[in-house]
Design a protein around this motif. Structure first.
Motif, PDB file in Angstrom:
ATOM      1  N   LEU A 147     -95.761 -65.063  27.480  1.00  0.00           N
ATOM      2  CA  LEU A 147     -95.071 -64.830  28.639  1.00  0.00           C
ATOM      3  C   LEU A 147     -95.470 -65.820  29.769  1.00  0.00           C
ATOM      4  O   LEU A 147     -94.725 -66.536  30.565  1.00  0.00           O
ATOM      5  N   ILE A 148     -96.980 -66.205  29.805  1.00  0.00           N
ATOM      6  CA  ILE A 148     -97.368 -67.149  30.610  1.00  0.00           C
ATOM      7  C   ILE A 148     -96.830 -68.568  30.243  1.00  0.00           C
ATOM      8  O   ILE A 148     -96.575 -69.267  31.231  1.00  0.00           O
ATOM      9  N   LYS A 189     -93.261 -69.127  31.150  1.00  0.00           N
ATOM     10  CA  LYS A 189     -92.841 -69.120  32.422  1.00  0.00           C
ATOM     11  C   LYS A 189     -93.347 -70.602  32.782  1.00  0.00           C
ATOM     12  O   LYS A 189     -93.001 -71.096  33.902  1.00  0.00           O
ATOM     13  N   GLN A 243     -86.495 -66.649  41.888  1.00  0.00           N
ATOM     14  CA  GLN A 243     -86.772 -65.142  41.220  1.00  0.00           C
ATOM     15  C   GLN A 243     -85.979 -64.754  40.024  1.00  0.00           C
ATOM     16  O   GLN A 243     -86.444 -64.257  39.229  1.00  0.00           O
ATOM     17  N   ASP A 270     -87.251 -66.611  37.215  1.00  0.00           N
ATOM     18  CA  ASP A 270     -88.528 -65.995  36.614  1.00  0.00           C
ATOM     19  C   ASP A 270     -88.444 -64.542  36.105  1.00  0.00           C
ATOM     20  O   ASP A 270     -88.990 -64.336  35.049  1.00  0.00           O
ATOM     21  N   TYR A 271     -87.418 -63.746  36.739  1.00  0.00           N
ATOM     22  CA  TYR A 271     -87.155 -62.358  36.130  1.00  0.00           C
ATOM     23  C   TYR A 271     -86.599 -62.677  34.840  1.00  0.00           C
ATOM     24  O   TYR A 271     -87.020 -61.878  33.982  1.00  0.00           O
ATOM     25  N   THR A 279     -86.500 -64.816  32.612  1.00  0.00           N
ATOM     26  CA  THR A 279     -87.615 -65.392  31.623  1.00  0.00           C
ATOM     27  C   THR A 279     -88.536 -64.134  31.177  1.00  0.00           C
ATOM     28  O   THR A 279     -88.964 -63.828  30.354  1.00  0.00           O
ATOM     29  N   GLU A 280     -89.184 -63.336  32.361  1.00  0.00           N
ATOM     30  CA  GLU A 280     -89.995 -61.966  32.151  1.00  0.00           C
ATOM     31  C   GLU A 280     -89.293 -61.118  31.254  1.00  0.00           C
ATOM     32  O   GLU A 280     -90.000 -60.698  30.132  1.00  0.00           O
ATOM     33  N   LEU A 291     -88.703 -62.221  27.742  1.00  0.00           N
ATOM     34  CA  LEU A 291     -89.883 -62.305  26.903  1.00  0.00           C
ATOM     35  C   LEU A 291     -90.354 -60.910  26.615  1.00  0.00           C
ATOM     36  O   LEU A 291     -91.051 -60.800  25.485  1.00  0.00           O
ATOM     37  N   LYS A 292     -90.596 -59.977  27.471  1.00  0.00           N
ATOM     38  CA  LYS A 292     -90.756 -58.711  27.168  1.00  0.00           C
ATOM     39  C   LYS A 292     -90.056 -58.103  26.127  1.00  0.00           C
ATOM     40  O   LYS A 292     -90.548 -57.376  25.273  1.00  0.00           O
TER      41      LYS A 292
END
Length: 190
Positions: A77-78, A81, A175, A178-179, A181-182, A185-186
């Motif tokens: 995740l890191i 991003k 945002q 970012d969301y 991607t998050e 990935l989750k």
């Protein structure tokens, strides 16, 4: 000995950086390079051809710099991003690469990008990142029921959203990436 191709390239890069794609023409470039218009066409078929040559070189340079700056052992995740952020910052800070987001120019750039097989030129990045994904799958950090090529296509889809930021809404755009991607990935790491 004069290197006319390099002179045209350098003058074009400078003028595209200062004036943008749309407001730079072949006569501006030939004047800056100290050559005739006919000479320009001995080296490049069009303004678009020169721009894409410059664009591809700048894009390749950015991608190599990004790859050299990341830690492939970082949490997925890191790392993803960070990759997305570095790519977006790099594209927006380089006046040549920033033209990718110019609505008036995008279709011309995209057409030439496809004709010149632009993705093949940055395959080194996709191949390197694909290896990181395979490593994560082996380590159990990422789902292995989805092949790495499909995962790469998912990440490409997220990056492609950048070309629609005005439609999405500029106030929401950073945002949104970012969301996306998050959330992606989750889903890939659970």
């Amino acid at each position: 000995m004069k290197d006319t191709r390099k002179d045209i390239f350098d003058c074009g890069k400078e003028l595209f950086s200062l004036n943008g794609f749309k407001d730079t023409n072949v006569s501006d470039i030939t004047k800056a390079a100290g050559i005739g218009t006919g000479t320009f066409y001995n080296y490049y078929s069009s303004k678009e051809d020169l721009f894409m040559t410059i664009f591809m070189e700048e894009n390749e340079k950015l991608k190599k710099d990004i790859l050299e700056s990341i830690n492939p052992d970082e949490d997925p995740l890191i790392l993803v991003k960070e990759l997305m952020s570095l790519n977006l910052k790099g594209m927006n800070s380089n006046p040549i690469l920033k033209e990718w987001y110019n609505k008036d120019v995008f279709s011309k750039i995209e057409q030439h990008f496809r004709e010149k097989k632009g993705l093949e030129q940055v395959n080194f990045m996709y191949n390197s990142f694909s290896e990181i994904i395979k490593k994560w799958q082996t380590e159990g950090k990422m789902r292995n029921d989805i092949d790495s090529e499909t995962i790469m296509a998912i990440f490409t889809a997220i990056v492609t959203v950048e070309t629609h930021k005005e439609e999405i809404g500029l106030q929401h755009f950073p945002q949104i990436i970012d969301y996306l991607t998050e959330f992606t990935l989750k889903g890939l790491t659970s």
